[in-house]
Design a protein around this motif. Structure first.
Motif, short mmCIF file in Angstrom:
data_model
loop_
_atom_site.label_atom_id
_atom_site.label_comp_id
_atom_site.label_asym_id
_atom_site.label_seq_id
_atom_site.Cartn_x
_atom_site.Cartn_y
_atom_site.Cartn_z
N ASN A 1 0.83 -1.20 0.00
CA ASN A 1 0.00 0.00 0.00
C ASN A 1 0.86 1.25 0.00
N LEU A 2 0.22 2.41 0.12
CA LEU A 2 0.95 3.67 0.02
C LEU A 2 2.00 3.81 1.11
N ILE A 3 1.65 3.46 2.36
CA ILE A 3 2.60 3.59 3.46
C ILE A 3 3.80 2.67 3.25
N GLU A 4 3.57 1.44 2.84
CA GLU A 4 4.66 0.49 2.60
C GLU A 4 5.55 0.94 1.46
N ARG A 5 4.94 1.54 0.44
CA ARG A 5 5.75 2.03 -0.68
C ARG A 5 6.60 3.22 -0.27
N LEU A 6 6.06 4.09 0.59
CA LEU A 6 6.86 5.20 1.08
C LEU A 6 8.02 4.71 1.95
N ARG A 7 7.76 3.69 2.77
CA ARG A 7 8.84 3.13 3.59
C ARG A 7 9.94 2.52 2.75
N SER A 8 9.58 1.95 1.60
CA SER A 8 10.58 1.30 0.76
C SER A 8 11.56 2.29 0.15
N PHE A 9 11.21 3.59 0.17
CA PHE A 9 12.12 4.60 -0.35
C PHE A 9 13.17 5.02 0.67
N VAL A 10 13.00 4.62 1.93
CA VAL A 10 13.96 5.01 2.98
C VAL A 10 15.37 4.57 2.66
N PRO A 11 15.61 3.32 2.18
CA PRO A 11 16.99 2.91 1.87
C PRO A 11 17.67 3.76 0.80
N LEU A 12 16.89 4.54 0.06
CA LEU A 12 17.49 5.38 -0.98
C LEU A 12 18.06 6.68 -0.42
N LEU A 13 17.62 7.08 0.77
CA LEU A 13 17.96 8.40 1.28
C LEU A 13 19.45 8.54 1.57
N VAL A 14 20.02 7.56 2.26
CA VAL A 14 21.43 7.68 2.68
C VAL A 14 22.37 7.78 1.48
#
Length: 260
Positions: free
Chosen positions: A182-195
């Motif tokens: 869902n939307l929340i899970e997809r937003l969380r999956s972008f966290v590894p891209l931040l660093v």
């Protein structure tokens, strides 16, 4: 549009404007979008900015930032209602998300404000090259150090976007799924891209600062600009019209229009 600039070389009337009159035009859009709370009023400058951006060939630039704009509206529907009280009939009732008419209008208005700044800013950098921006800002009396910082940031922004795309592809090749859930899970999956994205940006900034120091760059010196432009009749007309619009929308707001 190059890899180091969002500028699109076209022959439109906005492209032919002096950087100072273009800045006045965009400033009028910013003020018109920011001063109203009612999304029906704030939508007017947003539509004008978006249509103008399409007319000058800025669709590729907007397409690159469209996920951010879409996320602003989605997150805004959840976050902004927390800053106002309910009022009017319930218009959205989906699971835990329950919004009254006032909360929905408030959220849309705030999201449109941010979108106006994004689209208006894209309109400015799409029609005005980095050199013209720095020269125009300097001609209105802004210190060169700030002008140089703005020009450098605009030059590095496309590099930052390209680096984010490279990191995204690399993580997907390692098995990261950005489209599942869902939307929340997809937003969380972008966290590894931040660093890695921010580390790449910091590395580029550090490299450029060392290169400037090695060349003896000094922001305190007076600068001259090759081919400095002058304001023509159309430029003055656009500038005056922009100032009239700013005064007009401020007057409308003081008269009670565009409020919730």
């Amino acid at each position: 549009m190059s890899a180091t600039s969002l500028y699109v070389d076209r022959g439109t009337w906005i492209h032919r404007l002096d950087a100072r009159s273009t800045l006045a035009f965009v400033l009028a859009i910013f003020v018109s979008g920011y001063i109203f709370d009612d999304p029906r009023f704030a939508a007017v400058p947003l539509v004008i900015a978006f249509v103008s951006l399409l007319a000058v060939g800025g669709w590729p630039n907007f397409k690159r930032l469209s996920p951010i704009v879409a996320a602003l509206f989605v997150v805004g529907l959840v976050v902004w209602p927390l800053f106002t009280g309910p009022g009017g009939p319930t218009v959205i009732d989906v699971g835990p998300l329950v919004l009254s008419e006032r909360e929905l209008l408030f959220a849309l208005g705030r999201s449109e404000r941010i979108a106006v700044f994004i689209v208006g800013g894209l309109l400015f950098v799409t029609t005005t090259s980095n050199e013209e921006i720095v020269s125009g800002m300097r001609q209105v009396g802004i210190p060169f150090a700030f002008c140089f910082a703005v020009g450098t940031a605009l030059r590095l922004f496309p590099t930052f976007i390209d680096a984010a795309g490279t990191v995204k592809q690399a993580q997907e090749a390692r098995g990261l799924d950005l489209s599942d859930g869902n939307l929340i899970e997809r937003l969380r999956s972008f966290v590894p891209l931040l660093v890695p994205v921010f580390m790449t940006a910091f590395r580029n900034v550090n490299t450029q600062s060392m290169a400037l120091e090695a060349r003896g760059f000094d922001t305190r010196r007076d600068r001259t600009f090759y081919g400095a432009s002058s304001m023509g009749g159309v430029d003055w007309a656009v500038t005056v019209a922009s100032l009239v619009v700013i005064v007009g929308v401020v007057g409308l707001r003081l008269a009670g229009y565009g409020t919730l």
